[in-house]
Scaffold this motif. Sequence first.
Motif, PDB file in Angstrom:
ATOM      1  N   ARG A 356      68.786  58.877  -1.024  1.00 40.17           N
ATOM      2  CA  ARG A 356      69.500  57.804  -0.336  1.00 40.17           C
ATOM      3  C   ARG A 356      71.014  58.042  -0.385  1.00 40.17           C
ATOM      4  N   ASN A 359      71.769  61.137   1.998  1.00 37.07           N
ATOM      5  CA  ASN A 359      71.389  61.101   3.413  1.00 37.07           C
ATOM      6  C   ASN A 359      71.520  59.733   4.066  1.00 37.07           C
ATOM      7  N   GLY A 360      71.838  58.709   3.297  1.00 41.63           N
ATOM      8  CA  GLY A 360      71.867  57.373   3.854  1.00 41.63           C
ATOM      9  C   GLY A 360      70.475  56.773   3.925  1.00 41.63           C
TER      10      GLY A 360
END
Length: 539
Positions: A356, A359-360
């Motif tokens: 997370r 990479n978002g």
Amino acid sequence: MTPPDLILVNADIRTMDPHFPRVGALAVRGGRVAALGSDGEIQALAGPGTRVIDAGGRLALPGFHDTHLHVQDGGQHSAESADLSAARTVAELQATLGGFAATHSRDWVLGGFYYSGIFGDHNLNRQVLDAAVPDRPCMIMASDGHNGCINSAAIARVGLTAATPDPENGHFVRDAGGAPTGLLYERATAWVDERRPAPTDDDYADGVRLAQAHANAHGLTGLLDASVEERHVRVYRRLAEAGALTARILATARIDPSETTAGAVARVERLRRASASPMFSVHSAKFFLDGVLENRTAAMIAPYADAAGGNAALMFTPDQINDLFVAFDAARFQIHAHAIGDLAVRAALDGIAAARAANGFWPAWHQIAHVQCVDPADLPRFAALGAVANIQPLWARAEPSVTEVAVPMVGPERARWIYAFRSLRDAGAMLALSSDWTVSTLNPFEIIETAITRQPPRKEGTHAAFFPEERLTLAECVEGYTVNAAIAGWRGHETGSLSVGKWADLILLDRDIYACNPYDIGDTRVMLTLLAGREVHAA
């Protein structure tokens, strides 16, 4: 307007669609739900060629999804092996195995599904199997898939000696003199499999047919094969192209610790490209982060609490986990992690957090399967990270593998957090229910009953509830087999509820599970299973 192909009337349909939660009838056109409404409204749509099913007032639900089972291997193994699941003594195991051996003259005698909560290094070895099968190689596998045993003829056939090194993430149990006892832990079972005659693709295809028919008969229309490699993909692709699949198959490709990150991603990318069809696809990467408590390969934050003590290491290093999770997440794969011990659960959450951060957020719904032990500090992290707890509630009850193995090993304080499903739900985690078949039954109604009661069925006698404060409700269980399971499998837009426009995957039951005694839910029979409006099971 073109008349529907099929209408279901005189039913109690729980759609799992909040806009139309309960209706009496529905229409199907082109395999999809075309309309919902009353009997009169739906009957008015019928034409001369419309098939009419009168449900007789019975309960109808969306088809269930099992998001963690072993379809191809389990089906093939069931077809070729003695069923040892009912054995509770060495004598019973030997009698079943010996009787099965007498029915055929195949080179190897195979057995499956023995209970590792009863049979282990204290009472199972090559001599036990020699007494049942003295003249041919014999191999048996535990229902958990993490333990096995071979006889003396098999030890000789595969060339296993005192000098044979343990395979990666596997162990050959040895006696005081260093000789193999025949017991196999973790990847040691695969080492033996690689040295015995391999089943053919046709054998595995027959296994899929057996497994999906068994699943359809229990109301399952969506399945996730929880560990696949190139052969699995090849067999599924062939069946999909022939129109022979009667359940929607998702698959998660197994990653080994010996692979490089770039090599693993490239390999699974190839499998994904080779499997992109409406009925079969590889969408995720599978990581076995630890083993099981029964053979002391579960990874715990603190050492085991029983007299033997010790602990087990993670099967991937933390750096490997983070690096692999970040790479697969970036390539838009779902993560599917096997985690039994609380350290393995924490490592999976740490890996998802790393993905997370790098990479978002995107709706990956990464899954952590089993979650047998969890540290309470990690409960809220599931919701915060958007991680699915993929749980097998049938195991959450007082039986030997829990009360005689797991509880003593983790000690009374940590035992409170064994199968802590209510705590996970209350902390905001999405729960997807599954079976891990052939480890245990794939019957969702037996599993739902145990999730609600935390007890074995009444026919097995009177048992105390195993931490009854961790019970789930019926509504939560049905949600875990339908809408949640569909979302977790990236197909919530197509299945999981009986909404207009979604596939007409539905089941008709012999009783109203919302009204009956919870201890009777496990006896539920599925009268009809439709996949895209096509009958794939009828009682």
